[in-house]
Design a protein around this motif. Sequence first.
Motif, mmCIF file in Angstrom:
data_model
loop_
_atom_site.group_PDB
_atom_site.id
_atom_site.type_symbol
_atom_site.label_atom_id
_atom_site.label_comp_id
_atom_site.label_asym_id
_atom_site.label_seq_id
_atom_site.Cartn_x
_atom_site.Cartn_y
_atom_site.Cartn_z
ATOM 1 N N ILE A 54 0.829 -1.199 0.000
ATOM 2 C CA ILE A 54 0.000 0.000 0.000
ATOM 3 C C ILE A 54 0.870 1.259 0.000
ATOM 4 O O ILE A 54 0.673 2.178 -0.788
ATOM 5 C CB ILE A 54 -0.937 0.006 1.229
ATOM 6 C CG1 ILE A 54 -1.955 -1.125 1.128
ATOM 7 C CG2 ILE A 54 -1.649 1.357 1.364
ATOM 8 C CD1 ILE A 54 -2.748 -1.353 2.408
ATOM 9 N N GLY A 55 1.867 1.279 0.880
ATOM 10 C CA GLY A 55 2.650 2.491 1.060
ATOM 11 C C GLY A 55 3.722 2.710 0.027
ATOM 12 O O GLY A 55 3.986 3.854 -0.377
ATOM 13 N N GLY A 227 -5.522 5.607 -6.060
ATOM 14 C CA GLY A 227 -6.012 6.972 -6.219
ATOM 15 C C GLY A 227 -5.150 7.981 -5.480
ATOM 16 O O GLY A 227 -4.952 9.109 -5.960
ATOM 17 N N LEU A 228 -4.641 7.614 -4.289
ATOM 18 C CA LEU A 228 -3.750 8.523 -3.569
ATOM 19 C C LEU A 228 -2.462 8.726 -4.357
ATOM 20 O O LEU A 228 -1.953 9.847 -4.458
ATOM 21 C CB LEU A 228 -3.447 7.989 -2.171
ATOM 22 C CG LEU A 228 -2.459 8.833 -1.349
ATOM 23 C CD1 LEU A 228 -2.974 10.261 -1.162
ATOM 24 C CD2 LEU A 228 -2.190 8.180 0.006
ATOM 25 N N ASN A 229 -1.939 7.646 -4.940
ATOM 26 C CA ASN A 229 -0.733 7.776 -5.767
ATOM 27 C C ASN A 229 -0.994 8.676 -6.977
ATOM 28 O O ASN A 229 -0.134 9.466 -7.364
ATOM 29 C CB ASN A 229 -0.268 6.410 -6.246
ATOM 30 C CG ASN A 229 0.026 5.440 -5.126
ATOM 31 O OD1 ASN A 229 -0.218 4.244 -5.250
ATOM 32 N ND2 ASN A 229 0.534 5.924 -3.997
ATOM 33 N N ARG A 230 -2.162 8.566 -7.554
ATOM 34 C CA ARG A 230 -2.529 9.406 -8.692
ATOM 35 C C ARG A 230 -2.621 10.867 -8.269
ATOM 36 O O ARG A 230 -2.132 11.767 -8.965
ATOM 37 C CB ARG A 230 -3.871 8.909 -9.242
ATOM 38 C CG ARG A 230 -4.416 9.672 -10.437
ATOM 39 C CD ARG A 230 -3.770 9.240 -11.732
ATOM 40 N NE ARG A 230 -4.425 9.871 -12.865
ATOM 41 C CZ ARG A 230 -5.433 9.310 -13.556
ATOM 42 N NH1 ARG A 230 -5.878 8.118 -13.214
ATOM 43 N NH2 ARG A 230 -5.972 9.937 -14.581
ATOM 44 N N ALA A 245 2.552 8.533 -8.076
ATOM 45 C CA ALA A 245 3.710 8.827 -7.236
ATOM 46 C C ALA A 245 3.494 8.268 -5.834
ATOM 47 O O ALA A 245 2.373 8.232 -5.322
ATOM 48 C CB ALA A 245 3.957 10.333 -7.148
ATOM 49 N N GLU A 246 4.588 7.830 -5.227
ATOM 50 C CA GLU A 246 4.623 7.504 -3.800
ATOM 51 C C GLU A 246 5.521 8.528 -3.123
ATOM 52 O O GLU A 246 6.559 8.906 -3.676
ATOM 53 C CB GLU A 246 5.147 6.090 -3.583
ATOM 54 C CG GLU A 246 4.189 5.031 -4.100
ATOM 55 C CD GLU A 246 4.776 3.628 -4.146
ATOM 56 O OE1 GLU A 246 3.995 2.677 -4.305
ATOM 57 O OE2 GLU A 246 6.013 3.484 -4.028
ATOM 58 N N VAL A 247 5.117 8.973 -1.939
ATOM 59 C CA VAL A 247 5.873 10.030 -1.275
ATOM 60 C C VAL A 247 6.444 9.531 0.047
ATOM 61 O O VAL A 247 5.918 8.605 0.665
ATOM 62 C CB VAL A 247 5.008 11.295 -1.046
ATOM 63 C CG1 VAL A 247 4.497 11.831 -2.377
ATOM 64 C CG2 VAL A 247 3.859 11.024 -0.084
#
Length: 265
Positions: A54-55, A227-230, A245-247
């Motif tokens: 997930i992360g 969706g969070l990555n988007r 993106a992953e932050v």
Amino acid sequence: LSRPSPGALAVRAKLGVGAAARGSGAVIVSRVRLREAAGEAVLVLSPHQDDETIGMGGTIAMLASRGHRVVVAFLTDGAGCRRGEERARYAEERRAQAREALSRLGAAEAVFLGYPDCRLAEHVAEAAEDVVDLAAEIGARVLYAPHDKEYSPDHRAANAVARLAAWRLFYCRYGLEVEALYEYEVWPPMEGFTDAVDVTDFVEAKRSALEVYARGGQVGDVEAVLGLNRYRAYYIWYPKSPRYAEVFRRVGGAQLRLSPIPGYA
């Protein structure tokens, strides 16, 4: 820029606090290369069997594709509050899911430390010692763990495990300097971050790994996770979409050496 570690990510976005940075136009994006040395190890701490994907599933896939040794240490058995034979059976199912998910991300290796789910905070010192041994064995100088404002007590405890292990590695056991801890987001998004990885080329591998956990009931909505990555990519690289993106938030080695977790050193 100084020479980055394996965890110094493909794109670094240096931000202030989220809203202030957006309002002031203070987002500065600079290109940062991963080290070229194949085989350098990074150690990912995951409280449960799904948090790593997930992360930072896209980043795991990227690092593995570039020849880095990626070891994922699952800190708990992932068995919730189950007991007896049911707990043992469910924990084995979670381990099998994790192995399959990691295989879909590339060459990542799994280590299962087996501390009781929902009670990791009671075992921070012991788990940190296990992480010290593992990091020293594989020569990892970069750690990843959930950020310290996560909702789950196990996630926050995993952050404490990472910080304490980094401190002990340098001072107490091996003199092995941890260059950085990269904190990742699982459920609550981080308020601010220092690094962003464009994982667009690896999003299908991440989706495939998430589907393993969805099949087991751990991830309810794969597209919501992505969706969070988007959104992160849209925020950073607008209007260059669609991307993913992953932050991460970087905690440097000097800070880790100076700030052990109170009560555990």
